[in-house]
Design a protein around this motif. Structure first.
Motif, PDB file in Angstrom:
ATOM      1  N   ALA A   1       0.828  -1.199   0.000  1.00 52.83           N
ATOM      2  CA  ALA A   1       0.000   0.000   0.000  1.00 52.83           C
ATOM      3  C   ALA A   1       0.868   1.257   0.000  1.00 52.83           C
ATOM      4  O   ALA A   1       1.915   1.309   0.644  1.00 52.83           O
ATOM      5  CB  ALA A   1      -0.927  -0.001   1.204  1.00 52.83           C
ATOM      6  N   ILE A   2       0.424   2.254  -0.742  1.00 55.82           N
ATOM      7  CA  ILE A   2       1.120   3.534  -0.804  1.00 55.82           C
ATOM      8  C   ILE A   2       0.617   4.418   0.331  1.00 55.82           C
ATOM      9  O   ILE A   2      -0.572   4.461   0.616  1.00 55.82           O
ATOM     10  CB  ILE A   2       0.855   4.209  -2.163  1.00 55.82           C
ATOM     11  N   ASP A   3       1.524   5.122   0.990  1.00 57.38           N
ATOM     12  CA  ASP A   3       1.130   6.028   2.070  1.00 57.38           C
ATOM     13  C   ASP A   3       0.697   7.387   1.546  1.00 57.38           C
ATOM     14  O   ASP A   3      -0.219   8.004   2.091  1.00 57.38           O
ATOM     15  CB  ASP A   3       2.291   6.216   3.057  1.00 57.38           C
ATOM     16  N   VAL A   4       1.355   7.875   0.497  1.00 62.73           N
ATOM     17  CA  VAL A   4       1.030   9.184  -0.058  1.00 62.73           C
ATOM     18  C   VAL A   4       1.522   9.246  -1.495  1.00 62.73           C
ATOM     19  O   VAL A   4       2.556   8.661  -1.832  1.00 62.73           O
ATOM     20  CB  VAL A   4       1.669  10.320   0.788  1.00 62.73           C
ATOM     21  N   VAL A   5       0.768   9.921  -2.339  1.00 59.52           N
ATOM     22  CA  VAL A   5       1.136  10.081  -3.749  1.00 59.52           C
ATOM     23  C   VAL A   5       1.677  11.494  -3.970  1.00 59.52           C
ATOM     24  O   VAL A   5       1.104  12.468  -3.469  1.00 59.52           O
ATOM     25  CB  VAL A   5      -0.072   9.852  -4.676  1.00 59.52           C
ATOM     26  N   PHE A   6       2.759  11.581  -4.729  1.00 62.52           N
ATOM     27  CA  PHE A   6       3.316  12.875  -5.108  1.00 62.52           C
ATOM     28  C   PHE A   6       3.193  12.978  -6.622  1.00 62.52           C
ATOM     29  O   PHE A   6       4.057  12.516  -7.355  1.00 62.52           O
ATOM     30  CB  PHE A   6       4.784  12.959  -4.686  1.00 62.52           C
ATOM     31  N   PRO A   7       2.102  13.576  -7.134  1.00 58.57           N
ATOM     32  CA  PRO A   7       1.953  13.706  -8.589  1.00 58.57           C
ATOM     33  C   PRO A   7       2.886  14.778  -9.146  1.00 58.57           C
ATOM     34  O   PRO A   7       2.910  15.900  -8.651  1.00 58.57           O
ATOM     35  CB  PRO A   7       0.485  14.095  -8.763  1.00 58.57           C
ATOM     36  N   LEU A   8       3.635  14.407 -10.155  1.00 58.19           N
ATOM     37  CA  LEU A   8       4.565  15.333 -10.804  1.00 58.19           C
ATOM     38  C   LEU A   8       4.201  15.453 -12.274  1.00 58.19           C
ATOM     39  O   LEU A   8       5.055  15.477 -13.148  1.00 58.19           O
ATOM     40  CB  LEU A   8       6.005  14.831 -10.634  1.00 58.19           C
ATOM     41  N   LEU A   9       2.906  15.518 -12.518  1.00 53.19           N
ATOM     42  CA  LEU A   9       2.365  15.555 -13.868  1.00 53.19           C
ATOM     43  C   LEU A   9       1.941  16.971 -14.205  1.00 53.19           C
ATOM     44  O   LEU A   9       1.082  17.542 -13.534  1.00 53.19           O
ATOM     45  CB  LEU A   9       1.156  14.623 -13.968  1.00 53.19           C
ATOM     46  N   HIS A  10       2.519  17.530 -15.238  1.00 47.28           N
ATOM     47  CA  HIS A  10       2.154  18.874 -15.667  1.00 47.28           C
ATOM     48  C   HIS A  10       1.146  18.800 -16.808  1.00 47.28           C
ATOM     49  O   HIS A  10       1.188  17.904 -17.642  1.00 47.28           O
ATOM     50  CB  HIS A  10       3.402  19.633 -16.147  1.00 47.28           C
ATOM     51  N   GLY A  11       0.237  19.763 -16.828  1.00 48.63           N
ATOM     52  CA  GLY A  11      -0.671  19.874 -17.959  1.00 48.63           C
ATOM     53  C   GLY A  11      -1.880  18.960 -17.876  1.00 48.63           C
ATOM     54  O   GLY A  11      -2.284  18.494 -16.807  1.00 48.63           O
ATOM     55  N   THR A  12      -2.449  18.680 -19.043  1.00 47.27           N
ATOM     56  CA  THR A  12      -3.669  17.886 -19.157  1.00 47.27           C
ATOM     57  C   THR A  12      -3.500  16.510 -18.526  1.00 47.27           C
ATOM     58  O   THR A  12      -2.458  15.879 -18.661  1.00 47.27           O
ATOM     59  CB  THR A  12      -4.031  17.721 -20.644  1.00 47.27           C
ATOM     60  N   PHE A  13      -4.532  16.059 -17.825  1.00 47.67           N
ATOM     61  CA  PHE A  13      -4.585  14.769 -17.141  1.00 47.67           C
ATOM     62  C   PHE A  13      -3.613  14.674 -15.966  1.00 47.67           C
ATOM     63  O   PHE A  13      -3.436  13.598 -15.394  1.00 47.67           O
ATOM     64  CB  PHE A  13      -4.320  13.598 -18.114  1.00 47.67           C
ATOM     65  N   GLY A  14      -3.000  15.801 -15.589  1.00 45.70           N
ATOM     66  CA  GLY A  14      -2.058  15.762 -14.480  1.00 45.70           C
ATOM     67  C   GLY A  14      -2.322  16.798 -13.419  1.00 45.70           C
ATOM     68  O   GLY A  14      -2.238  16.511 -12.227  1.00 45.70           O
ATOM     69  N   GLU A  15      -2.656  18.011 -13.869  1.00 50.75           N
ATOM     70  CA  GLU A  15      -2.939  19.068 -12.898  1.00 50.75           C
ATOM     71  C   GLU A  15      -4.290  19.728 -13.171  1.00 50.75           C
ATOM     72  O   GLU A  15      -4.537  20.859 -12.770  1.00 50.75           O
ATOM     73  CB  GLU A  15      -1.823  20.124 -12.896  1.00 50.75           C
ATOM     74  N   ASP A  16      -5.163  18.983 -13.841  1.00 48.01           N
ATOM     75  CA  ASP A  16      -6.477  19.543 -14.191  1.00 48.01           C
ATOM     76  C   ASP A  16      -7.609  18.940 -13.374  1.00 48.01           C
ATOM     77  O   ASP A  16      -8.776  19.180 -13.661  1.00 48.01           O
ATOM     78  CB  ASP A  16      -6.760  19.346 -15.678  1.00 48.01           C
ATOM     79  N   GLY A  17      -7.277  18.155 -12.357  1.00 51.20           N
ATOM     80  CA  GLY A  17      -8.293  17.575 -11.490  1.00 51.20           C
ATOM     81  C   GLY A  17      -8.652  16.143 -11.823  1.00 51.20           C
ATOM     82  O   GLY A  17      -9.288  15.471 -11.010  1.00 51.20           O
ATOM     83  N   THR A  18      -8.262  15.658 -13.000  1.00 48.43           N
ATOM     84  CA  THR A  18      -8.657  14.308 -13.400  1.00 48.43           C
ATOM     85  C   THR A  18      -7.952  13.242 -12.558  1.00 48.43           C
ATOM     86  O   THR A  18      -8.605  12.368 -11.983  1.00 48.43           O
ATOM     87  CB  THR A  18      -8.371  14.078 -14.891  1.00 48.43           C
ATOM     88  N   ILE A  19      -6.637  13.315 -12.459  1.00 52.07           N
ATOM     89  CA  ILE A  19      -5.927  12.301 -11.676  1.00 52.07           C
ATOM     90  C   ILE A  19      -6.142  12.520 -10.181  1.00 52.07           C
ATOM     91  O   ILE A  19      -6.125  11.575  -9.387  1.00 52.07           O
ATOM     92  CB  ILE A  19      -4.423  12.270 -12.026  1.00 52.07           C
TER      93      ILE A  19
END
Length: 369
Positions: free
Chosen positions: A97-115
């Motif tokens: 199990a993952i304790d915390v996610v660090f998204p490093l995705l810029h732009g569409t599908f990364g910082e637009d609320g979808t993920i």
């Protein structure tokens, strides 16, 4: 959680900013304290395929190795570690199990609320803005409407979608010319890193710039040109955010476009910006107001124009997932404020876990009698 915090770094993505994301991930992997954190790499290809690797003992040596660090997962479900905490079917048996996610995705599908919505469904803590703030921060039109409600000063703008443009292009050209004049800036409404942005000096360039912007989004925004300095502020926190010292970008090109940001390396970042104490405090206060207006959390970089003729400040945008290499404005502004890069990573993880803990107090079930 175990002795180490198991952090999932998610990078790549089905976006025009895929390569920028890899640069960010490479930098972050090199700065984490591997005695405190176990890093699990998740790579999303340009086609949107998920790949997950084993825990890293050290960072990859080159950016190209990031793809190999999260090798194809083979049999099973690549997202099993993210959903392991919810698993009742046995599909994720053996997944850590993952304790915390660090998204490093810029732009569409990364910082637009979808993920971010995916992480919410998995009921897993994640760094950065939530679904609403991410979506609003990505859509420049919606963001500007929220800023207007907050009473934040902005440049004049107009917007339209592809259907409206195809139906009556002449009307929107006339409206832009009357309201904005030339030169003006044309941008896709939903994209970052200055991708798809053009400066139009006449009608022919305006028409061409709009066609170019429509390659990247179904909605286009056109903004007036202001002869201004570009001032930025880093914001950190959840419900009680703090603002860094302001910085200034002196672009190598005519404006701070993709090439000036990531290619030629000639743009100058002046931190702290040469501002009076009064203006510095004003821009920091406005940055916090903007952050709170979109219900921000974790981190954001807030960008402003300061008109050269009279010093008037105009808010430009809030970037909910700013560039995050050690040489990016966001961490550099915090370094100048007194928080080094590694400490900043610790703080972001702390904020993510704290926000998640607060959400667990919410009753999402039926109302009690």
């Amino acid at each position: 959680m175990g002795t180490k915090v198991n952090v999932a770094l998610v990078y790549g993505g089905k976006s025009g900013e895929h390569e920028v994301s890899l640069q960010t991930a490479f930098a972050v992997m090199g700065e984490f304290d591997y005695d405190k954190y176990a890093i699990t790499p998740f790579y999303i290809t340009k086609q949107g395929e998920w790949r997950v690797g084993g825990k890293l003992g050290s960072k990859p040596q080159t950016v190209s190795e990031l793809r190999l660090a999260a090798a194809a997962s083979g049999e099973g479900f690549p997202l099993a570690p993210l959903f392991a905490g919810l698993d009742t079917s046995g599909a994720a048996t053996g997944a850590t199990a993952i304790d915390v996610v660090f998204p490093l995705l810029h732009g569409t599908f990364g910082e637009d609320g979808t993920i971010q919505g995916l992480f919410e469904m998995a009921n897993i803590p994640y760094v950065g803005a939530g679904v609403l703030a991410s979506a609003v921060g990505m859509d420049k039109v919606t963001m500007k409407k929220v800023f207007a409600q907050e009473g934040l000063p902005q440049c004049v703008f107009r917007y339209f979608n592809r259907t409206q443009w195809e139906k009556d292009a002449a009307f929107f050209v006339m409206e832009c010319e009357v309201a904005l004049g030339y030169p003006c800036f044309v941008k896709p409404a939903n994209l970052g890193s200055s991708v798809g942005i053009s400066k139009a000096r006449n009608r022919e360039e305006l028409m061409s710039a709009i066609d170019y912007a429509f390659k990247y989004d179904r909605k286009v925004i056109v903004e007036e040109f202001v002869d201004a300095r570009e001032i930025e502020v880093a914001v950190l926190g959840n419900d009680e955010p703090k603002a860094s010292v302001p910085g200034e970008v002196i672009a190598s090109n005519e404006f701070y476009d993709y090439k000036a940001k990531y290619v030629d390396g000639k743009s100058v970042m002046q931190i702290p910006a040469e501002l009076s104490e009064e203006i510095s405090e004003s821009v920091r206060e406005m940055a916090i107001r903007a952050f709170l207006s979109i219900d921000g959390s974790g981190l954001s970089r807030v960008d402003f124009f300061m008109r050269r003729s009279d010093g008037q400040l105009f808010i430009n945008e809030v970037n909910t997932l700013p560039g995050f290499t050690p040489f990016s404005m966001y961490p550099l502004m915090w370094k100048e404020t007194g928080m080094p890069y590694r400490e900043l990573l610790d703080k972001l993880i702390e904020l993510a876990l704290r926000r998640h803990g607060e959400k667990q107090k919410i009753n999402f079930g039926a109302s009690e009698a």
